[in-house]
Motif scaffolding. Structure first.
Motif, mmCIF file in Angstrom:
data_model
loop_
_atom_site.group_PDB
_atom_site.id
_atom_site.type_symbol
_atom_site.label_atom_id
_atom_site.label_comp_id
_atom_site.label_asym_id
_atom_site.label_seq_id
_atom_site.Cartn_x
_atom_site.Cartn_y
_atom_site.Cartn_z
ATOM 1 N N ASP A 239 0.792 7.764 10.962
ATOM 2 C CA ASP A 239 -0.606 8.177 10.971
ATOM 3 C C ASP A 239 -0.945 8.805 9.624
ATOM 4 O O ASP A 239 -0.328 9.780 9.216
ATOM 5 N N THR A 240 -1.917 8.196 8.936
ATOM 6 C CA THR A 240 -2.335 8.715 7.632
ATOM 7 C C THR A 240 -3.717 9.357 7.699
ATOM 8 O O THR A 240 -4.360 9.551 6.673
ATOM 9 N N GLY A 241 -4.178 9.668 8.890
ATOM 10 C CA GLY A 241 -5.486 10.297 9.052
ATOM 11 C C GLY A 241 -6.590 9.282 9.213
ATOM 12 O O GLY A 241 -7.240 9.225 10.238
ATOM 13 N N ASP A 242 -6.802 8.437 8.213
ATOM 14 C CA ASP A 242 -7.870 7.440 8.295
ATOM 15 C C ASP A 242 -7.366 6.086 8.778
ATOM 16 O O ASP A 242 -8.165 5.199 9.055
ATOM 17 N N SER A 243 -6.055 5.914 8.886
ATOM 18 C CA SER A 243 -5.518 4.654 9.405
ATOM 19 C C SER A 243 -4.203 4.906 10.128
ATOM 20 O O SER A 243 -3.521 5.899 9.893
ATOM 21 N N LEU A 244 -3.886 3.989 11.020
ATOM 22 C CA LEU A 244 -2.671 4.062 11.809
ATOM 23 C C LEU A 244 -1.880 2.791 11.553
ATOM 24 O O LEU A 244 -2.411 1.687 11.699
ATOM 25 N N HIS B 261 0.859 -1.182 0.000
ATOM 26 C CA HIS B 261 0.000 0.000 0.000
ATOM 27 C C HIS B 261 0.898 1.235 0.000
ATOM 28 O O HIS B 261 1.708 1.428 0.915
ATOM 29 N N HIS B 262 0.778 2.073 -1.026
ATOM 30 C CA HIS B 262 1.593 3.286 -1.134
ATOM 31 C C HIS B 262 0.797 4.478 -0.609
ATOM 32 O O HIS B 262 -0.362 4.672 -0.976
ATOM 33 N N VAL B 263 1.440 5.272 0.223
ATOM 34 C CA VAL B 263 0.845 6.483 0.771
ATOM 35 C C VAL B 263 1.763 7.647 0.408
ATOM 36 O O VAL B 263 2.950 7.642 0.746
ATOM 37 N N ALA B 264 1.224 8.635 -0.297
ATOM 38 C CA ALA B 264 1.999 9.815 -0.677
ATOM 39 C C ALA B 264 2.286 10.671 0.558
ATOM 40 O O ALA B 264 1.518 10.671 1.520
ATOM 41 N N TRP B 265 3.379 11.402 0.527
ATOM 42 C CA TRP B 265 3.768 12.216 1.682
ATOM 43 C C TRP B 265 2.685 13.188 2.145
ATOM 44 O O TRP B 265 2.502 13.349 3.360
ATOM 45 N N PRO B 266 1.951 13.847 1.248
ATOM 46 C CA PRO B 266 0.905 14.760 1.746
ATOM 47 C C PRO B 266 -0.189 14.054 2.560
ATOM 48 O O PRO B 266 -0.856 14.685 3.378
ATOM 49 N N GLN B 267 -0.364 12.761 2.369
ATOM 50 C CA GLN B 267 -1.372 12.017 3.129
ATOM 51 C C GLN B 267 -0.864 11.606 4.510
ATOM 52 O O GLN B 267 -1.658 11.232 5.365
ATOM 53 N N VAL B 268 0.436 11.647 4.717
ATOM 54 C CA VAL B 268 1.014 11.258 6.009
ATOM 55 C C VAL B 268 0.912 12.439 6.970
ATOM 56 O O VAL B 268 1.482 13.495 6.732
ATOM 57 N N GLU B 269 0.138 12.245 8.028
ATOM 58 C CA GLU B 269 -0.046 13.324 8.997
ATOM 59 C C GLU B 269 1.087 13.371 10.018
ATOM 60 O O GLU B 269 1.501 14.441 10.446
ATOM 61 N N ARG B 270 1.576 12.179 10.423
ATOM 62 C CA ARG B 270 2.584 12.160 11.477
ATOM 63 C C ARG B 270 3.367 10.859 11.429
ATOM 64 O O ARG B 270 2.818 9.792 11.166
ATOM 65 N N VAL B 271 4.660 10.959 11.713
ATOM 66 C CA VAL B 271 5.534 9.801 11.894
ATOM 67 C C VAL B 271 6.197 9.988 13.244
ATOM 68 O O VAL B 271 6.860 10.998 13.484
ATOM 69 N N ARG B 272 5.987 9.032 14.141
ATOM 70 C CA ARG B 272 6.577 9.154 15.473
ATOM 71 C C ARG B 272 6.819 7.774 16.065
ATOM 72 O O ARG B 272 6.377 6.763 15.516
#
Length: 133
Positions: A100-105, A72-83
């Motif tokens: 955290d991609t907003g709709d999934s963790l 599953h590829h997630v573009a950087w603008p969809q990534v809300e947080r990396v921690r």
């Protein structure tokens, strides 16, 4: 990923079968449960061997392994947080990389990453800050 983990899972599957052979010769319920556990452990080990890389990143975003072998590829603008989520429970510390991609963790352990979650989080955040919008 450490190669000892898939081997341990396979040995666990074999141990379940050996135990049911030794102690459950007449009980069909034990056979069914043992077969289910052995198949689950073997499948889990197969996933580790077939798709050992769970996370990769480039300038376009993050690609994560979901399920058995689906990427599953997630573009950087969809990534809300990396921690890194660090918790102490019963004297043991667990550290997970949290994306955290907003709709999934999405959570990744040290074993899944093959490196310390802090190092991966720093690398991802650096890559994210240098990625084109």
């Amino acid at each position: 990923m450490k190669p000892v983990l898939p081997i341990t899972k396979l040995l666990g599957a074999i141990a379940v079968v050996v135990l049911v052979l030794a102690f459950g010769r007449r009980d069909p319920v034990q056979w069914v449960i043992a077969a289910g556990v052995a198949v689950a452990l073997a499948g889990w080990a197969a996933r580790d061997l077939i798709a050992p890389v769970r996370l990769s990143a480039d300038t376009s975003g993050i690609t994560m392994l979901t399920g058995f072998a689906h990427r599953h590829h997630v573009a950087w603008p969809q990534v809300e947080r990396v921690r890194v989520d660090s918790r102490d429970r019963r004297g043991l510390r667990s550290r997970l990389l949290e994306i955290d991609t907003g709709d999934s963790l999405h959570l990744f352990s040290t074993n899944e990453l093959g490196a310390e979650p802090e190092e991966v989080a720093d690398a991802l955040n650096a890559l994210r800050s240098n990625a084109p919008l």
